[in-house]
Design a protein around this motif. Structure first.
Motif, PDB file in Angstrom:
ATOM      1  N   TYR A   8      63.321  58.460  49.628  1.00 54.89           N
ATOM      2  CA  TYR A   8      64.733  58.281  49.287  1.00 54.89           C
ATOM      3  C   TYR A   8      64.890  57.466  48.004  1.00 54.89           C
ATOM      4  N   ILE A   9      64.008  56.497  47.806  1.00 50.85           N
ATOM      5  CA  ILE A   9      64.046  55.728  46.554  1.00 50.85           C
ATOM      6  C   ILE A   9      63.753  56.648  45.376  1.00 50.85           C
ATOM      7  N   ASN A  10      62.757  57.543  45.539  1.00 47.06           N
ATOM      8  CA  ASN A  10      62.444  58.519  44.490  1.00 47.06           C
ATOM      9  C   ASN A  10      63.658  59.374  44.152  1.00 47.06           C
ATOM     10  N   VAL A  11      64.319  59.877  45.193  1.00 43.77           N
ATOM     11  CA  VAL A  11      65.487  60.752  44.987  1.00 43.77           C
ATOM     12  C   VAL A  11      66.619  59.979  44.309  1.00 43.77           C
ATOM     13  N   ILE A  12      66.884  58.759  44.762  1.00 38.25           N
ATOM     14  CA  ILE A  12      67.981  57.954  44.207  1.00 38.25           C
ATOM     15  C   ILE A  12      67.746  57.665  42.728  1.00 38.25           C
ATOM     16  N   LEU A  13      66.519  57.272  42.374  1.00 42.75           N
ATOM     17  CA  LEU A  13      66.243  56.999  40.962  1.00 42.75           C
ATOM     18  C   LEU A  13      66.308  58.270  40.125  1.00 42.75           C
ATOM     19  N   GLY A  14      65.941  59.404  40.723  1.00 44.23           N
ATOM     20  CA  GLY A  14      66.093  60.677  40.013  1.00 44.23           C
ATOM     21  C   GLY A  14      67.551  60.976  39.720  1.00 44.23           C
ATOM     22  N   VAL A  15      68.421  60.723  40.704  1.00 44.85           N
ATOM     23  CA  VAL A  15      69.867  60.915  40.502  1.00 44.85           C
ATOM     24  C   VAL A  15      70.379  59.996  39.398  1.00 44.85           C
ATOM     25  N   ILE A  16      69.909  58.744  39.386  1.00 45.59           N
ATOM     26  CA  ILE A  16      70.334  57.782  38.360  1.00 45.59           C
ATOM     27  C   ILE A  16      69.931  58.268  36.967  1.00 45.59           C
ATOM     28  N   VAL A  17      68.717  58.793  36.845  1.00 46.40           N
ATOM     29  CA  VAL A  17      68.267  59.349  35.557  1.00 46.40           C
ATOM     30  C   VAL A  17      69.206  60.465  35.111  1.00 46.40           C
ATOM     31  N   ALA A  18      69.595  61.339  36.051  1.00 49.75           N
ATOM     32  CA  ALA A  18      70.475  62.457  35.714  1.00 49.75           C
ATOM     33  C   ALA A  18      71.865  61.989  35.297  1.00 49.75           C
ATOM     34  N   LEU A  19      72.320  60.862  35.841  1.00 51.61           N
ATOM     35  CA  LEU A  19      73.674  60.383  35.555  1.00 51.61           C
ATOM     36  C   LEU A  19      73.758  59.529  34.296  1.00 51.61           C
ATOM     37  N   ILE A  20      72.612  59.166  33.716  1.00 49.11           N
ATOM     38  CA  ILE A  20      72.596  58.425  32.448  1.00 49.11           C
ATOM     39  C   ILE A  20      72.362  59.430  31.323  1.00 49.11           C
ATOM     40  N   PRO A  21      73.378  59.743  30.533  1.00 50.44           N
ATOM     41  CA  PRO A  21      73.270  60.814  29.530  1.00 50.44           C
ATOM     42  C   PRO A  21      72.058  60.693  28.612  1.00 50.44           C
ATOM     43  N   ALA A  22      71.778  59.478  28.139  1.00 55.51           N
ATOM     44  CA  ALA A  22      70.657  59.290  27.204  1.00 55.51           C
ATOM     45  C   ALA A  22      69.319  59.676  27.839  1.00 55.51           C
ATOM     46  N   LEU A  23      69.149  59.360  29.123  1.00 59.21           N
ATOM     47  CA  LEU A  23      67.905  59.710  29.818  1.00 59.21           C
ATOM     48  C   LEU A  23      67.907  61.180  30.234  1.00 59.21           C
ATOM     49  N   ASN A  24      69.059  61.654  30.684  1.00 56.51           N
ATOM     50  CA  ASN A  24      69.162  63.040  31.137  1.00 56.51           C
ATOM     51  C   ASN A  24      68.789  64.020  30.028  1.00 56.51           C
ATOM     52  N   LYS A  25      69.147  63.680  28.788  1.00 56.75           N
ATOM     53  CA  LYS A  25      68.829  64.558  27.650  1.00 56.75           C
ATOM     54  C   LYS A  25      67.328  64.702  27.428  1.00 56.75           C
ATOM     55  N   LEU A  26      66.590  63.679  27.813  1.00 60.11           N
ATOM     56  CA  LEU A  26      65.143  63.676  27.564  1.00 60.11           C
ATOM     57  C   LEU A  26      64.376  64.539  28.561  1.00 60.11           C
ATOM     58  N   VAL A  27      65.011  64.864  29.691  1.00 59.23           N
ATOM     59  CA  VAL A  27      64.335  65.663  30.725  1.00 59.23           C
ATOM     60  C   VAL A  27      64.768  67.116  30.592  1.00 59.23           C
ATOM     61  N   MET A  28      63.804  67.990  30.414  1.00 60.79           N
ATOM     62  CA  MET A  28      64.136  69.405  30.238  1.00 60.79           C
ATOM     63  C   MET A  28      64.688  69.997  31.523  1.00 60.79           C
ATOM     64  N   GLY A  29      65.355  71.136  31.390  1.00 60.89           N
ATOM     65  CA  GLY A  29      65.897  71.823  32.555  1.00 60.89           C
ATOM     66  C   GLY A  29      64.779  72.274  33.475  1.00 60.89           C
ATOM     67  N   PHE A  30      65.119  72.490  34.740  1.00 60.95           N
ATOM     68  CA  PHE A  30      64.105  72.865  35.729  1.00 60.95           C
ATOM     69  C   PHE A  30      63.451  74.184  35.353  1.00 60.95           C
ATOM     70  N   GLN A  31      62.124  74.164  35.248  1.00 60.56           N
ATOM     71  CA  GLN A  31      61.346  75.360  34.925  1.00 60.56           C
ATOM     72  C   GLN A  31      60.544  75.744  36.164  1.00 60.56           C
ATOM     73  N   ASN A  32      60.952  76.818  36.821  1.00 60.22           N
ATOM     74  CA  ASN A  32      60.344  77.192  38.092  1.00 60.22           C
ATOM     75  C   ASN A  32      58.841  77.449  37.970  1.00 60.22           C
ATOM     76  N   GLU A  33      58.437  78.199  36.926  1.00 64.12           N
ATOM     77  CA  GLU A  33      57.017  78.542  36.768  1.00 64.12           C
ATOM     78  C   GLU A  33      56.171  77.298  36.528  1.00 64.12           C
ATOM     79  N   VAL A  34      56.696  76.391  35.691  1.00 64.65           N
ATOM     80  CA  VAL A  34      55.968  75.148  35.403  1.00 64.65           C
ATOM     81  C   VAL A  34      55.819  74.317  36.663  1.00 64.65           C
ATOM     82  N   PHE A  35      56.898  74.219  37.427  1.00 70.47           N
ATOM     83  CA  PHE A  35      56.875  73.426  38.655  1.00 70.47           C
ATOM     84  C   PHE A  35      55.866  73.995  39.652  1.00 70.47           C
ATOM     85  N   MET A  36      55.883  75.301  39.817  1.00 68.72           N
ATOM     86  CA  MET A  36      55.022  75.921  40.830  1.00 68.72           C
ATOM     87  C   MET A  36      53.549  75.734  40.500  1.00 68.72           C
TER      88      MET A  36
END
Length: 531
Positions: A34-62
């Motif tokens: 849950y801590i992992n998920v919460i900090l992930g949400v925080i990263v997404a809600l901070i525009p400066a950090l969110n810009k640095l993370v690319m969109g979800f790439q299904n093939e890369v993830f798999m």
């Protein structure tokens, strides 16, 4: 996507993983997931950090995240256990998955007038369960082993079923026809082919590595690289051939389990390095996937804000999907799981937690004939299913399951055992005829085992090592090395006595005993790098 974007995204997520795992230690009552998920949400809600993370790439993830995770998970599972539970695996991972998918799709079609093809897309994505997510919701609780094992086996193999069902549902959406025979044939080929290819590739790689181990050209670094690259190779080849890469890497992991059991002493350094790397990679990747989950949940909340607030249809579809799947799992549990009791069925039904594979499958349908509005609906529904499947059992299990007091006391018991063993070692050193400098250094090193030396004492020791050359020569002396060996020998004798006389749980003794052996191996380091 370019290499720099991938590097920056990975770097930021890894930093988030490190921070979230540290925070999790500070708040042990909350699962690290849950801590992992919460900090992930925080990263997404901070525009400066969110810009640095690319969109979800299904093939890369798999291939980069899921493949090694499933490989390591398979490796922890004795292959004999699979043989004993083959009927249970087929039942939960294939039969239950297919029946519950069509039942849930039918309910959504009748209740919300969702086209049957789209309803099947939605519930197919919700089919895979997540063993790691299950661990997070049962942390600190006694969970019936007769239910936990089927849940673990199910999560290893039902991903492929979900993917085949999803492929069939997408074809149905685009063509208007459901080809049941064709999809059944696809499932058989994908699963059977994945099993066969996983066995063949794993055996070929295993034979090659074992030949090297037993030859004069064995190189630990090369061996370890080949081992770590195995899941990526197996997954990539399987997907290229057209069979299930997920099944293939799980089977390859199972093959590796039996290999390790009969070759662990042929090259102990290599085996130990491999075990440590697997443990490290598994911990990091598990946290990594839940940070990614948090980032994407945060982005979904922001990007789909208008749709979320203008209608609650997505919420009702998500809740009904989750409830129908729960009911199907409950019925199956009453008929076939454990002692077939009401409690076992409840544990099995709520234990089907959904996580990152569901998220990956959700994004994989993008651009597959679904309109933007329909795709947004699918995303929101699956978000509801993921959140409910994690939160509901977290609350429910705390009510109906007893606390695992052994697990709660484990850290305290190990700390007490470690401290007593070290005191035995220090007592022995004090009896020895040693120079004062050496005696002080040895006692400091032994106290370091107890993790009670302060930061100030460390700085003082560090300054002595760095700026006083005569102390440096003492550290390398035979006198100091032998004193430590004597101390560790007495520590091991004490731990053996505690285990032999059943004074402390043997598993706790083994954990501390391993620490002592590792400490001794540093003292005996043939290249003198550590002393």
């Amino acid at each position: 996507m370019n290499e720099l974007t991938l590097f920056i995204s990975t770097f930021l997520i890894l930093i988030t993983v490190a921070i979230s795992d540290i925070i999790a230690r500070l708040v042990p009552k909350i699962s690290s997931t849950y801590i992992n998920v919460i900090l992930g949400v925080i990263v997404a809600l901070i525009p400066a950090l969110n810009k640095l993370v690319m969109g979800f790439q299904n093939e890369v993830f798999m291939i980069l995240i899921l493949a090694p995770l499933l490989f390591f998970e398979g490796q922890r599972t004795p292959v004999q256990l699979i043989g004993k539970r083959i009927k249970s695996i087929v039942g939960t991972a294939i039969i239950l998955a297919i029946i519950s998918a069509f039942v849930a799709a039918g309910v959504l079609h009748l209740t919300f007038a969702v086209p049957m093809s789209l309803a099947l897309v939605i519930v197919s994505i919700s089919t895979p369960t997540d063993a790691t997510a299950l661990e997070s919701v049962t942390q600190g609780l006694k969970f019936r082993n007769s239910v936990k094992k089927p849940l673990k086996m199910e999560s290893l193999f039902n991903d492929a079923t979900g993917l085949i069902l999803l492929q069939g549902a997408i074809i149905w959406v685009n063509t208007g026809r459901l080809q049941i025979w064709h999809n059944g044939e696809q499932l058989f080929i994908a699963a059977g082919g994945g099993i066969l290819l996983g066995i063949v590739l794993a055996l070929l790689i295993m034979f090659f590595r074992q030949f090297l181990v037993r030859s004069k050209i064995n190189v630990i670094s090369s061996q370890t690289l080949i081992y770590l690259l195995t899941p990526f190779i197996v997954y990539w080849v399987a997907e290229k051939v057209g069979v299930s890469g997920i099944i293939a890497v799980v089977i390859a992991g199972l093959v590796n389990n039996s290999e390790a059991a009969r070759s662990r002493f042929s090259s102990p350094r290599q085996m130990h390095l491999g075990v440590e790397l697997v443990n490290f990679a598994s911990n990091v990747l598990n946290s990594f996937v839940f940070v990614i989950l948090g980032i994407n949940l945060g982005r979904i909340a922001v990007d789909r804000y208008k749709m979320i607030t203008t209608s609650l249809n997505w919420l009702m579809i998500g809740i009904v999907s989750y409830l129908v799947l729960l009911i199907c799992r409950y019925v199956y549990g009453r008929l076939l799981i454990g002692d077939k009791s009401n409690k076992s069925a409840i544990l099995f039904s709520f234990g089907g937690v959904h996580g990152t594979v569901t998220l990956a499958m959700t994004f994989s349908v993008m651009g597959n004939g679904l309109s933007d509005h329909t795709f947004a609906l699918v995303i929101l529904v699956e978000t509801v299913v993921i959140i409910l499947s994690m939160l509901v059992p977290t609350i429910l299990f705390k009510i109906i399951l007893p606390e695992d007091w052994d697990e709660k006391q484990k850290a305290h018991t190990i700390e007490m055992l470690r401290n007593r063993a070290v005191q035995v070692g220090i007592k022995q050193v004090k009896k020895m005829k040693l120079s004062d400098d050496v005696k002080d250094l040895v006692i400091y090193d032994l106290k370091d085992q107890m993790r009670v030396t302060t930061f100030g004492k460390f700085l003082n020791q560090w300054k002595n090592i760095t700026f006083r050359r005569e102390v440096l020569s003492n550290i390398k002396s035979v006198e100091q090395r032998r004193a430590l060996m004597q101390a560790f020998s007495h520590e091991r004798d004490y731990l053996y006595y505690m285990a032999k006389n059943h004074i402390v749980d043997s598993n706790y003794v083994y954990e501390v005993y391993t620490e002592v052996l590792l400490s001794e191996s540093l003292v005996l380091d043939p290249d003198g790098q550590m002393i």
